[in-house]
Design an enzyme around this catalytic site. Structure first.
Site, PDB file in Angstrom:
ATOM      1  N   TYR A 151      16.297 -21.385  22.578  1.00 32.29           N
ATOM      2  CA  TYR A 151      17.675 -20.997  22.297  1.00 32.29           C
ATOM      3  C   TYR A 151      17.849 -19.508  22.557  1.00 32.29           C
ATOM      4  O   TYR A 151      16.867 -18.775  22.623  1.00 32.29           O
ATOM      5  CB  TYR A 151      18.079 -21.388  20.887  1.00 32.29           C
ATOM      6  CG  TYR A 151      17.670 -20.468  19.774  1.00 32.29           C
ATOM      7  CD1 TYR A 151      18.628 -19.974  18.900  1.00 32.29           C
ATOM      8  CD2 TYR A 151      16.343 -20.095  19.565  1.00 32.29           C
ATOM      9  CE1 TYR A 151      18.270 -19.146  17.851  1.00 32.29           C
ATOM     10  CE2 TYR A 151      15.987 -19.275  18.518  1.00 32.29           C
ATOM     11  CZ  TYR A 151      16.947 -18.794  17.669  1.00 32.29           C
ATOM     12  OH  TYR A 151      16.613 -17.975  16.640  1.00 32.29           O
ATOM     13  N   SER A 155      17.919 -16.078  10.711  1.00 29.96           N
ATOM     14  CA  SER A 155      16.967 -17.053  11.234  1.00 29.96           C
ATOM     15  C   SER A 155      17.706 -18.026  12.136  1.00 29.96           C
ATOM     16  O   SER A 155      18.932 -18.031  12.211  1.00 29.96           O
ATOM     17  CB  SER A 155      16.273 -17.799  10.102  1.00 29.96           C
ATOM     18  OG  SER A 155      17.055 -18.914   9.722  1.00 29.96           O
ATOM     19  N   LYS A 156      16.925 -18.857  12.779  1.00 29.16           N
ATOM     20  CA  LYS A 156      17.472 -19.787  13.751  1.00 29.16           C
ATOM     21  C   LYS A 156      18.562 -20.672  13.138  1.00 29.16           C
ATOM     22  O   LYS A 156      19.501 -21.075  13.803  1.00 29.16           O
ATOM     23  CB  LYS A 156      16.314 -20.646  14.266  1.00 29.16           C
ATOM     24  CG  LYS A 156      16.594 -21.403  15.522  1.00 29.16           C
ATOM     25  CD  LYS A 156      15.303 -21.995  16.061  1.00 29.16           C
ATOM     26  CE  LYS A 156      15.591 -22.860  17.262  1.00 29.16           C
ATOM     27  NZ  LYS A 156      14.383 -23.221  17.994  1.00 29.16           N
ATOM     28  N   ARG A 157      18.398 -20.976  11.852  1.00 26.87           N
ATOM     29  CA  ARG A 157      19.328 -21.913  11.223  1.00 26.87           C
ATOM     30  C   ARG A 157      20.621 -21.264  10.750  1.00 26.87           C
ATOM     31  O   ARG A 157      21.573 -21.952  10.412  1.00 26.87           O
ATOM     32  CB  ARG A 157      18.648 -22.609  10.036  1.00 26.87           C
ATOM     33  CG  ARG A 157      17.738 -23.755  10.460  1.00 26.87           C
ATOM     34  CD  ARG A 157      17.035 -24.341   9.253  1.00 26.87           C
ATOM     35  NE  ARG A 157      16.247 -23.334   8.551  1.00 26.87           N
ATOM     36  CZ  ARG A 157      15.036 -22.941   8.945  1.00 26.87           C
ATOM     37  NH1 ARG A 157      14.487 -23.474  10.006  1.00 26.87           N
ATOM     38  NH2 ARG A 157      14.384 -22.015   8.283  1.00 26.87           N
ATOM     39  N   ASP A 158      20.680 -19.953  10.693  1.00 30.74           N
ATOM     40  CA  ASP A 158      21.902 -19.311  10.198  1.00 30.74           C
ATOM     41  C   ASP A 158      23.065 -19.546  11.148  1.00 30.74           C
ATOM     42  O   ASP A 158      22.883 -19.547  12.365  1.00 30.74           O
ATOM     43  CB  ASP A 158      21.671 -17.802  10.030  1.00 30.74           C
ATOM     44  CG  ASP A 158      20.800 -17.512   8.824  1.00 30.74           C
ATOM     45  OD1 ASP A 158      21.063 -18.104   7.767  1.00 30.74           O
ATOM     46  OD2 ASP A 158      19.846 -16.717   8.962  1.00 30.74           O
TER      47      ASP A 158
END
Ligand code: GLU
Length: 448
Positions: free
Chosen positions: A14, A219-222
């Site tokens: 990503y 982080s990636k999930r934010d």
């Protein structure tokens, strides 16, 4: 000196917003100074890299409009590419790295140990003159003190990040390395490698990290961490570019909305801020709305039609002037293109469905005769424009002794299926007399 910079992402699957911003700063710096912007995919870690991960990066850069100036001339051979040049792929440059390792071995700067090749790191403190952070004195850590040397080729023959990063910066004659602050800790190693190669290092500019609103690391999930979110949620790339610019950079006069040309003209490293930037999703949404409001009509239609098509709404079945007029009524009302299908979908369907709760509230026996009267009044009109429609509705409300809202709400529901949307009189004008009467009839039927 001609400026030469590069964006050197590792394809991880990503494109982080921080990475996109690094790319943007490099690109703006190159464009500002009339220099070159190079794209280099750091894919030596073969296990983690896939063609799909590379594609995400290329798509992201393409979407943001960040074009690069150099690359292998045979793009077909280099995987997914855009434009005239492919990016450089480190995985295709192994020979060059191995030649350079031989140089280091010959000069006594590197040695073999347990099948790997290690670089003899200097024991002295290293001074980094960073264009953003200022002077950084880097001492060896306690652990490094024991063995400061580091691996540059693993025992499986794979060259390591520090080596390939520096070899490429030399080979590509990079003048400025603009990258995230998380790389400061690597820079003393990189400077030592430059010295060993006998090459003057580029200037370094480490830019502050992007944090969440609460100061935590993103982080990636934010929400908003991945550029794909913006592509998918109907942001305008020009708004994202503008917003990203303000994360860690500020022109002196606190201006916020700036065109690409203006950004190129004004962007430079001295105005890069030293403190970490906080990412504010709501502000980006607001900025996107500002961009939509000010957008040139054709660009707006293009992005709007695209967003509608993405949601399965085919505007091609309608005459172009109708589509444009319909979209015009939404321009100043939406912040995101992703809002459009719900906001404007009623223009492009003949099978309207009503919001159930609103239907219960508005399609009442009491409202039926009122709506029927309005239908008759509209049917009499020769001119079906917003001003006439407004006057007609208000006149009838006065005659009935009710507030305009009593007629407005069921009319909006009858014609759009929803309780919110573009200005009522304008949307009625765009729908046109025939459609409006049809829709009112259908609602009246349903009201029994
Ligand atoms: N591949 C490194 C990264 O993605 C790039 C480091 C650099 O820009 O020098 O963080």
């Amino acid at each position: 000196m001609k400026v030469r910079v590069r964006f050197a992402p590792s394809p991880t699957g990503y494109l982080h917003i921080g990475g996109a911003r690094t790319a943007l700063f490099n690109w703006l710096f190159a464009r500002h100074h009339g220099g070159k912007f190079i794209l280099r995919i750091e894919d030596t870690d073969a296990a983690r890299n896939t063609e799909e991960a590379v594609r995400v990066i290329l798509d992201g850069l393409h979407w943001l409009g960040l074009d690069w100036d150099e690359g292998p001339l045979t793009p077909e051979a280099t995987g997914p590419c855009r434009g005239d040049y492919g990016p450089y792929f480190q995985s295709q440059r192994r020979e060059l790295y191995m030649d350079r390792v031989q140089d280091l071995l010959r000069a006594g700067h590197a040695y073999e140990k347990d099948g790997a090749i290690k670089f003899k790191m200097s024991r002295e403190p290293v001074i980094i003159e960073d264009l953003v952070v200022g002077e950084i004195k880097r001492q060896l850590t306690d652990r490094e003190e024991l063995d400061p040397d580091f691996v540059i080729v693993r025992s499986d023959g794979q060259p390591v990040f520090h080596l390939v990063n520096v070899v490429d910066d030399i080979d590509m004659q990079i003048t400025h390395v603009i990258r995230g602050e998380d790389h400061i800790s690597n820079t003393s190693k990189h400077l030592a490698l430059f010295r060993a190669f006998g090459v003057t290092p580029p200037k370094y500019a480490h830019i502050p990290l992007i944090l969440n609103q609460d100061g935590s690391k993103m982080s990636k999930r934010d929400k908003g961490a991945s550029l794909t979110t913006y592509q998918a949620e109907g942001f305008a790339p020009e708004a994202v570019v503008n917003y990203l610019c303000l994360l860690g950079w500020s022109p002196k006069d606190n201006r916020e909305i700036m065109s690409r040309e203006e950004l190129i003209e004004r962007f430079d490293l001295p105005q890069v801020l030293r403190h970490n930037a906080r990412f504010d999703y709501q502000k980006l949404v607001w900025m996107n709305g500002e961009y939509i409001t000010r957008m040139a009509p054709d660009r707006y239609y293009e992005l709007a039609v695209h967003a509608l098509a993405h949601a399965g709404i085919d505007t091609n079945r309608y005459p172009l002037p109708y589509v444009k007029a319909a979209l015009d009524t939404c321009k100043e009302k939406i912040d995101l293109f992703a809002e459009l299908p719900a906001f404007a979908g009623f223009y492009f369907t003949e099978a309207l469905s009503y919001e159930p709760e609103a239907a219960q509230k508005e399609f009442t026996p009491e409202n039926r005769p009122r709506l029927a009267r309005l239908r008759e009044a509209f049917a009499q009109l020769d001119t079906f424009d917003a001003a006439t429609l407004e006057a007609t509705l208000k006149k009838l409300a006065a005659e009935l002794g009710v507030k305009a809202g009593v007629l407005v709400h069921p009319t909006r529901l009858a014609c759009t299926g929803r309780t919110a949307g573009p200005s009522l009189y304008h949307l009625l004008e765009v729908l046109g007399k025939e459609r409006v009467l049809q829709r009112l009839d259908r609602a009246l039927e349903r009201m029994g």
